[in-house]
Design a protein around this motif. Structure first.
Motif, mmCIF file in Angstrom:
data_model
loop_
_atom_site.group_PDB
_atom_site.id
_atom_site.type_symbol
_atom_site.label_atom_id
_atom_site.label_comp_id
_atom_site.label_asym_id
_atom_site.label_seq_id
_atom_site.Cartn_x
_atom_site.Cartn_y
_atom_site.Cartn_z
ATOM 1 N N ILE A 159 -5.546 56.355 58.360
ATOM 2 C CA ILE A 159 -6.059 55.073 58.533
ATOM 3 C C ILE A 159 -7.078 55.215 59.876
ATOM 4 O O ILE A 159 -6.579 55.419 60.997
ATOM 5 C CB ILE A 159 -5.115 53.968 58.727
ATOM 6 C CG1 ILE A 159 -4.413 53.801 57.397
ATOM 7 C CG2 ILE A 159 -6.043 52.700 58.878
ATOM 8 C CD1 ILE A 159 -3.327 52.730 57.645
ATOM 9 N N PRO A 160 -8.588 55.277 59.659
ATOM 10 C CA PRO A 160 -9.128 55.495 60.844
ATOM 11 C C PRO A 160 -9.212 54.285 61.797
ATOM 12 O O PRO A 160 -8.666 53.268 61.570
ATOM 13 C CB PRO A 160 -10.640 55.644 60.355
ATOM 14 C CG PRO A 160 -10.352 55.824 58.898
ATOM 15 C CD PRO A 160 -9.216 55.208 58.435
ATOM 16 N N SER A 161 -9.422 54.654 62.982
ATOM 17 C CA SER A 161 -9.153 53.637 64.049
ATOM 18 C C SER A 161 -10.488 52.641 64.156
ATOM 19 O O SER A 161 -10.447 51.676 65.207
ATOM 20 C CB SER A 161 -8.892 54.526 65.422
ATOM 21 O OG SER A 161 -9.999 55.040 65.903
ATOM 22 N N ALA A 162 -11.516 52.984 63.614
ATOM 23 C CA ALA A 162 -12.993 52.182 64.249
ATOM 24 C C ALA A 162 -12.824 50.618 64.047
ATOM 25 O O ALA A 162 -13.407 50.143 64.915
ATOM 26 C CB ALA A 162 -13.928 52.809 63.124
ATOM 27 N N MET A 163 -12.038 50.184 63.024
ATOM 28 C CA MET A 163 -11.986 48.789 62.964
ATOM 29 C C MET A 163 -11.175 48.319 63.751
ATOM 30 O O MET A 163 -10.976 46.855 63.968
ATOM 31 C CB MET A 163 -11.631 48.398 61.502
ATOM 32 C CG MET A 163 -12.565 48.808 60.355
ATOM 33 S SD MET A 163 -12.206 48.167 58.880
ATOM 34 C CE MET A 163 -10.894 49.262 58.275
ATOM 35 N N ALA A 164 -10.629 48.986 64.833
ATOM 36 C CA ALA A 164 -9.789 48.512 66.154
ATOM 37 C C ALA A 164 -10.801 48.256 67.168
ATOM 38 O O ALA A 164 -10.269 47.923 68.396
ATOM 39 C CB ALA A 164 -8.645 49.289 66.375
ATOM 40 N N ALA A 165 -12.020 48.629 67.096
ATOM 41 C CA ALA A 165 -12.807 48.394 68.143
ATOM 42 C C ALA A 165 -12.966 47.100 68.657
ATOM 43 O O ALA A 165 -13.069 45.994 67.705
ATOM 44 C CB ALA A 165 -14.381 48.994 67.740
ATOM 45 N N PRO A 166 -13.297 46.779 69.941
ATOM 46 C CA PRO A 166 -13.183 45.299 70.453
ATOM 47 C C PRO A 166 -14.735 44.671 69.665
ATOM 48 O O PRO A 166 -15.703 45.434 69.703
ATOM 49 C CB PRO A 166 -13.559 45.491 71.857
ATOM 50 C CG PRO A 166 -12.913 46.858 72.068
ATOM 51 C CD PRO A 166 -13.131 47.731 71.056
ATOM 52 N N GLY A 167 -14.554 43.650 69.228
ATOM 53 C CA GLY A 167 -15.296 42.805 68.527
ATOM 54 C C GLY A 167 -15.372 42.791 67.118
ATOM 55 O O GLY A 167 -16.152 41.836 66.435
ATOM 56 N N PHE A 168 -14.698 43.741 66.433
ATOM 57 C CA PHE A 168 -14.585 43.853 64.920
ATOM 58 C C PHE A 168 -14.019 42.461 64.599
ATOM 59 O O PHE A 168 -13.029 42.209 65.008
ATOM 60 C CB PHE A 168 -13.798 45.058 64.554
ATOM 61 C CG PHE A 168 -14.051 45.298 63.159
ATOM 62 C CD1 PHE A 168 -15.207 46.077 62.646
ATOM 63 C CD2 PHE A 168 -13.002 44.934 62.144
ATOM 64 C CE1 PHE A 168 -15.495 46.424 61.438
ATOM 65 C CE2 PHE A 168 -13.461 45.240 60.860
ATOM 66 C CZ PHE A 168 -14.439 45.814 60.254
ATOM 67 N N PRO A 169 -14.190 41.764 63.316
ATOM 68 C CA PRO A 169 -13.775 40.487 63.221
ATOM 69 C C PRO A 169 -12.120 40.816 62.908
ATOM 70 O O PRO A 169 -11.890 41.940 62.183
ATOM 71 C CB PRO A 169 -14.382 40.351 61.773
ATOM 72 C CG PRO A 169 -15.573 41.068 61.976
ATOM 73 C CD PRO A 169 -15.376 42.116 62.572
ATOM 74 N N SER A 170 -11.681 39.651 63.016
ATOM 75 C CA SER A 170 -9.994 39.862 62.877
ATOM 76 C C SER A 170 -9.811 39.791 60.936
ATOM 77 O O SER A 170 -10.911 39.333 60.285
ATOM 78 C CB SER A 170 -9.293 38.613 63.316
ATOM 79 O OG SER A 170 -9.634 37.706 62.848
ATOM 80 N N SER A 171 -8.631 40.115 60.631
ATOM 81 C CA SER A 171 -8.561 39.789 59.529
ATOM 82 C C SER A 171 -8.562 38.492 58.775
ATOM 83 O O SER A 171 -9.186 38.040 57.778
ATOM 84 C CB SER A 171 -7.018 40.376 58.999
ATOM 85 O OG SER A 171 -6.159 39.571 59.709
ATOM 86 N N GLY A 172 -8.322 37.310 59.635
ATOM 87 C CA GLY A 172 -8.404 35.994 59.175
ATOM 88 C C GLY A 172 -10.030 35.792 59.215
ATOM 89 O O GLY A 172 -10.340 34.973 57.972
#
Length: 345
Positions: A262-275
């Protein structure tokens, strides 16, 4: 005398060149070279070049291949159908459904400039505002896909929406069994709970099947971070569109966890939360994800089956590239995530 390019694993360049000269005469001008694109965990992707032009070739992985999980014809058909819809897909050039040329089915498509972002640190360099806008653009593109009328693009028979979730659960359970190398009781329990709590699907749509940030290419177009191509359509079909949202949420919640699968990119600050992803998708489509917990848990089960297939191939020595040695860590992590998701909701 010019040097003969070496064959990368999974390609016979001489046979491929001869086939391209027959099917696309004049397209290849110089010696054909190929480089495997690192980072893929399923089908193999190569960039071909003759020194002047570039193309991309896709083929199934080497060795142990799960039935229906690496369908070249399916990828080729859906991208060809979506070409004139506004959906960013590469232009398809050639499909070879047989195994005579390179030992497996394959297809050729145009090379599209852009970057598949997998690393959180690299994406964080964009700044939070650009990362947030990019995350919303990812949802925009998915919503646009789900709004396409399949019949209008010749895909009315691309799947069987009735009973889709039940068949999907059965299919991935069979895929898991086909890659069995160890007992995973938590995954068995997750499968049982998913079967017990099967939701009622909304109206069907075209489903990508593995929609996430690193399955799209991003490039600067007129000063804006733009999705230039949506890739990896091997699991696309007609079905429940909420499976795509559940998968995107799962990838966001587990970004960077467990061995690089599972790549880490979507943990970058600013990426929208799941909600925010779910609420923005609902705003764009009118679809409410009332049973989101089930879809996220199912995504965990599905990816666990994929990870076990990779683990199985790695044990056989049939994976190409780096990063596969830790794939076996993922199934227990995903099983626990799925169970926790069902319990918490």
């Amino acid at each position: 005398m010019p040097e003969t390019p070496a064959d990368p694993p999974g390609l016979d360049l001489a046979r491929l060149r001869a086939h391209l000269d027959r099917e696309l005469p004049g397209a290849v001008q110089g010696p054909l070279r190929a480089d495997l694109i690192e980072g893929g965990r399923s089908n193999l992707t190569y960039v071909l070049t003759d020194g002047a032009a570039r193309w991309v070739l896709r083929r199934p992985p080497l060795g142990h291949v799960l039935a229906t999980a690496h369908d070249m014809g399916r990828e080729h058909r859906v991208m060809t159908a979506l070409r004139d819809t506004g959906m960013p897909v590469p232009r398809t050039l050639l499909l070879d459904p047989g195994a005579d040329v390179i030992g497996a089915p394959w297809y050729l498509m145009e090379y599209v400039p852009g970057t598949a972002h997998r690393d959180a640190a690299a994406l964080a360099a964009f700044g939070e505002q650009r990362v947030h806008a990019l995350g919303r653009r990812l949802v925009d593109t998915l919503a646009a896909l789900h709004r396409i009328d399949p019949a209008a693009v010749g895909l009315a028979d691309f799947g069987r929406p009735d009973g889709y979730l039940e068949r999907q659960l059965r299919r991935w359970s069979k895929q898991l069994a086909a890659s069995h190398s160890r007992d995973l009781p938590e995954l068995d329990r997750l499968h049982g709970l998913l079967a017990e709590r099967l939701p009622v699907s909304p109206a069907p749509a075209l489903v990508h099947g593995d929609y996430r940030l690193d399955n799209v290419l991003i490039d600067q177009v007129d000063g804006t971070d733009t999705i230039t191509a949506v890739l990896d359509w091997e699991m696309s079909t007609l079905g429940d569109p909420l499976t795509d949202i559940g998968l995107l949420v799962m990838y966001t919640e587990l970004a960077g966890v467990g061995g690089g699968i599972i790549p880490s990119a979507m943990a970058a600050p600013g990426f929208p939360s799941s909600g925010e992803i779910v609420s923005y998708y609902a705003e764009l489509t009118g679809r409410q994800a009332g049973d989101l917990d089930w879809y996220v848990a199912f995504a965990s089960f599905k990816l666990a089956a994929v990870a076990e297939g990779i683990h199985y191939r790695y044990q056989q020595g049939r994976t190409l590239g780096a990063g596969f040695e830790r794939a076996g860590e993922m199934a227990p992590i995903l099983a626990r995530h799925g169970l926790t998701t069902l319990k918490e909701h």
